[in-house]
Scaffold this motif. Structure first.
Motif, short mmCIF file in Angstrom:
data_model
loop_
_atom_site.label_atom_id
_atom_site.label_comp_id
_atom_site.label_asym_id
_atom_site.label_seq_id
_atom_site.Cartn_x
_atom_site.Cartn_y
_atom_site.Cartn_z
N GLU A 160 0.81 -1.22 0.00
CA GLU A 160 0.00 0.00 0.00
C GLU A 160 0.85 1.27 0.00
OE1 GLU A 160 -0.93 -2.78 1.68
OE2 GLU A 160 -2.65 -3.11 0.36
N GLN A 161 2.15 1.13 0.29
CA GLN A 161 3.00 2.33 0.35
C GLN A 161 3.72 2.58 -0.98
OE1 GLN A 161 2.15 3.31 3.28
NE2 GLN A 161 1.50 1.24 3.88
N VAL A 162 3.84 1.54 -1.81
CA VAL A 162 4.73 1.65 -2.98
C VAL A 162 4.04 2.35 -4.14
CG1 VAL A 162 6.00 0.32 -4.71
CG2 VAL A 162 6.03 -0.41 -2.31
N LEU A 163 4.67 3.43 -4.60
CA LEU A 163 4.13 4.14 -5.77
C LEU A 163 4.98 3.91 -7.02
CD1 LEU A 163 2.97 7.57 -4.29
CD2 LEU A 163 1.57 5.67 -5.08
N GLY A 164 6.17 3.41 -6.84
CA GLY A 164 7.01 3.18 -8.01
C GLY A 164 8.13 2.21 -7.70
N LEU A 165 8.53 1.45 -8.71
CA LEU A 165 9.64 0.50 -8.56
C LEU A 165 10.51 0.57 -9.81
CD1 LEU A 165 7.98 -2.85 -7.35
CD2 LEU A 165 9.21 -1.18 -5.96
N LYS A 166 11.82 0.54 -9.61
CA LYS A 166 12.71 0.33 -10.73
C LYS A 166 13.31 -1.05 -10.53
CE LYS A 166 14.54 4.31 -12.90
NZ LYS A 166 15.58 5.32 -12.99
N VAL A 167 13.12 -1.92 -11.52
CA VAL A 167 13.57 -3.30 -11.35
C VAL A 167 14.45 -3.71 -12.52
CG1 VAL A 167 11.43 -3.88 -10.14
CG2 VAL A 167 11.62 -4.36 -12.57
N VAL A 168 15.30 -4.71 -12.25
CA VAL A 168 16.00 -5.40 -13.32
C VAL A 168 15.38 -6.80 -13.38
CG1 VAL A 168 18.20 -6.33 -14.12
CG2 VAL A 168 18.13 -4.13 -12.94
#
Lengths: 462, 249
Positions: A160-168
């Protein structure tokens, strides 16, 4: 795998590839104790580009990778027991960007949860996800396991807190998922696939989370009741009256274990003569009007839901009352308990506990079970204790049977066999057996899409 | 024997105190308030003396804003019988507080007055001693054990490097130290009962006391922040820094 050390060194530098067995050992385990650490190498990248190069190299040579955060997991998700290469993001611990208008912070995955909490506090804000190991756990690991903790009832889990992720991804693609936006309806939201994926799809490298206004001062109340059904009534009633942050449950055996183990007094020492079968712990915003609480209590007592209650008058007392709940696990540990972290919908909780107790008593009359947990989230920790005088081996032989019984009923009643601790190695088999068929097929398809060669956290989850 | 207990409303011990941006005062907005911990211990001791049948009535007094009623209600929930609020805005100095308490002692005629040894906001550690001077009662400060006997009390005091036991005549002023007892929790049935207990409100003027401050607060500022440490590369650099920068060797 050791033969690839030079190639990893070319990516991250000589100093950041660990090869000595002793130095590698701590990187090969989490908080579980069932497996021996056996990583081939430990690689410490410093940027998302380095992570990408590591993944590409792994794909080229079929090198299994284990992503590594604070390693505080309880299901073996970060364990490297089969000669994998551990990739720790511990050097990637920079806070990258704070946006006051958005009330968001973007940071690298290796930031320790507590540092994120402190950073939020410095901005006059609040990061609500908190749990016992927040001083060691990394935000990347929190996302990978969708960490919950003590304030899920009010703020939700990490998801519920995550607004964005950068992933490999396991294939080596860099994806910028949801880009920190509040509103973004452009196709399926892959961000949510990565949250709770336990490292089987790729590396979470950067995280954007929302921050909250700090909550007003909190009060803690402990109530004693005759049955868990009564506590559920109290829960429903308190939800309407006060702003709840937590609603926890402690069975009498758990309370007895805590008072015996820590020497802390029962809060009802001065008021009640007989111990109650169960206790609830409520945390809520201290109401502006004292009447709110007393009216609430009067209603509960009129209905006969609670026998007695105490309420903290200071932060010190709040902490002491919380310790009664927080020390349960530690107090039970001398009994080498077989732990289950399960959830069912609240409406089924009383029936679930009643049926479970009957089944356990029928099939394993020699075993004692202890209940506690996050009642407000429908998340219960069922610990089955090793009988006095039994060897660990004798008890261990029953473990599969006991857990099988528990998980079958949980699944039958529409629940979860791992509410907050994840699957990892610990429940990998059981998950496969329980979530038969269709759902697993789609998971495998998703993994295949992100990680075609299965270099990521092989043998975990599914 | 009647026991009078004084309690103060202060910022909760566990709250990190912040100064207002203009340095005029401590920022109290949205901050948890509680009974001063030493006063809470004094209340607990009085209640225990009542439970032992030694005290007949426990009267709790607080001086402060109207909101200090909350702390009086808490003390009543812990087992005190009756409350008095001396309502006054602004910072009250120990002498003004002691003078108000003296007047209340004249009216109530307690056998013992129990106070916290100091309040954690002002850290003055003066009120009990001043009250003893004004009333002429015997005094025992920093109490860790209180045993009441016929017309007197034995009080063990925590002093530098050890303990001292006094025998004092009653009526007496006793101030509580940390180890005197461990205060109980307020139970909700007792909070309900406390709502019905008598709580009278008076003003310093009613007691004939002028509460005007004799000192002026000039500035409030947070302590200087500690600088972060550094890592040195080797022993030689450490020695060099200790010698030339820190100048300690």
């Amino acid at each position: 795998m050791k033969q690839f050390a030079e190639q990893f060194k070319a990516i991250v530098g000589d100093k950041n590839v660990i090869t000595s067995k002793a130095e590698m050992a701590p990187y090969g385990i989490d908080r579980t104790t069932l497996w021996q650490p056996n990583p081939s190498l430990v690689v410490r990248p410093d940027s998302i580009e380095q992570v990408q190069q590591i993944v590409l190299l792994a794909n080229q040579h079929n090198i299994p990778l284990v992503p590594s955060g604070g390693r505080t997991g309880l299901s073996g998700g970060a364990v490297a027991k089969d000669g994998e290469v551990v990739v720790t993001l511990e050097r990637m611990k920079r806070i990258l960007h704070y946006s006051a208008p958005d009330q968001t912070v973007t940071c690298e995955a290796g930031v320790i949860t507590q540092h994120l909490q402190q950073f939020a506090e410095q901005q006059g804000l609040f990061y609500p996800v908190d749990f016992a190991s927040s001083g060691s756990s990394h935000i990347g690991g929190n996302v990978a396991t969708n960490a919950g903790g003590i304030r899920v009832l009010r703020y939700g889990g990490t998801r519920e807190q995550v607004l964005g992720l950068k992933v490999v991804t396991g294939n080596g693609d860099i994806l910028d998922l949801n880009r920190g936006l509040v509103k973004n309806n452009c196709g399926p939201d892959l961000r949510h696939l990565f949250i709770g994926s336990e490292g089987i799809l790729g590396f979470i490298c950067e995280v954007t989370v929302r921050l909250q206004p700090p909550p007003p001062p909190q009060s803690v109340m402990v109530v004693s009741a005759r049955a868990i059904t009564d506590l559920l009534e109290v829960f429903q009633c308190s939800r309407k009256t006060v702003t709840l942050s937590a609603f926890e449950f402690i069975a009498q055996q758990a309370m007895d274990a805590v008072t015996a183990h820590t020497g802390q007094h029962s809060p009802f020492k001065n008021t009640s003569t007989t111990p109650a079968p169960c206790y609830g712990l409520l945390e809520f915003d201290t109401p502006n009007k004292a009447n709110t609480i007393t009216d609430f209590f009067a209603q509960c007592q009129q209905q006969g839901w609670i026998d007695d209650a105490v309420i903290s008058q200071s932060e010190r007392q709040s902490k002491e009352l919380w310790q009664l709940r927080e020390n349960v696990s530690e107090s039970l540990s001398p009994h080498k308990p077989l732990k289950h972290d399960v959830a069912v919908r609240m409406e089924k909780l009383p029936e679930f506990i009643a049926r479970m107790e009957v089944k356990l008593a029928e099939e394993f009359p020699q075993l004692q079970s202890v209940w506690f947990g996050h009642l407000g989230d429908g998340n219960i920790h069922l610990n089955v204790l090793k009988p006095e005088g039994w060897s660990e081996q004798r008890f261990g032989e029953l473990a599969t049977e006991v857990s099988g019984l528990v998980y079958r009923l949980v699944w039958e009643m529409g629940g979860s066999i791992s509410a907050e601790h994840g699957v990892g190695l610990l429940k990998q088999r059981i998950l496969g057996r329980q979530v038969a068929g269709t759902e697993v097929k789609h998971w495998l398809a998703a993994r295949n899409s992100f990680d075609a060669h299965s270099v990521m956290n092989r043998g975990k989850v599914i | 024997m009647k026991i009078l207990v004084a309690v103060k409303r202060v910022v909760d011990y566990n709250v990190k105190v912040r100064a207002k941006a203009d340095g005029s005062a401590v920022d109290l907005a949205n901050v948890k308030m509680a009974i001063n911990p030493f006063c809470e211990i004094a209340v607990e001791e009085a209640v225990r003396l009542k439970e032992k049948g030694i005290a007949s009535e426990v009267v709790v007094v607080s001086l402060g804003p109207q909101a200090a009623q909350e702390q009086i209600r808490t003390a009543l929930a812990l087992g005190a019988d009756r409350g008095i609020l001396v309502q006054a805005e602004g910072d009250l100095e120990p002498l003004a507080i002691a003078k108000c308490l003296k007047k209340i002692c004249d009216d109530e005629q307690p056998g013992m007055v129990l106070l916290g040894k100091q309040a954690i906001d002002g850290d003055n550690n003066q009120t009990g001693q001043m009250l003893a001077a004004l009333t002429g009662f015997a005094q025992a400060t920093f109490a860790s054990v209180i045993t009441v006997e016929e017309g007197s009390a034995k009080v063990t005091r925590e002093i530098d490097g050890g303990l001292q036991t006094l025998s004092i005549k009653l009526p007496a002023i006793v101030t509580a130290d940390l180890r005197l007892n461990e205060p109980r929790y307020a139970s909700l049935p007792n909070i309900m009962k406390a709502k019905k207990k008598q709580l009278d409100t008076v003003t310093p003027a009613d007691l004939g006391v002028d509460p005007a401050a004799r000192t002026k607060l000039l500035k409030v500022e947070p302590p200087a922040e500690r600088k972060a440490g550094i890592k040195v590369a080797d022993v030689a650099q450490l020695v060099d820094k200790l010698k030339n920068e820190a100048k300690v060797i």
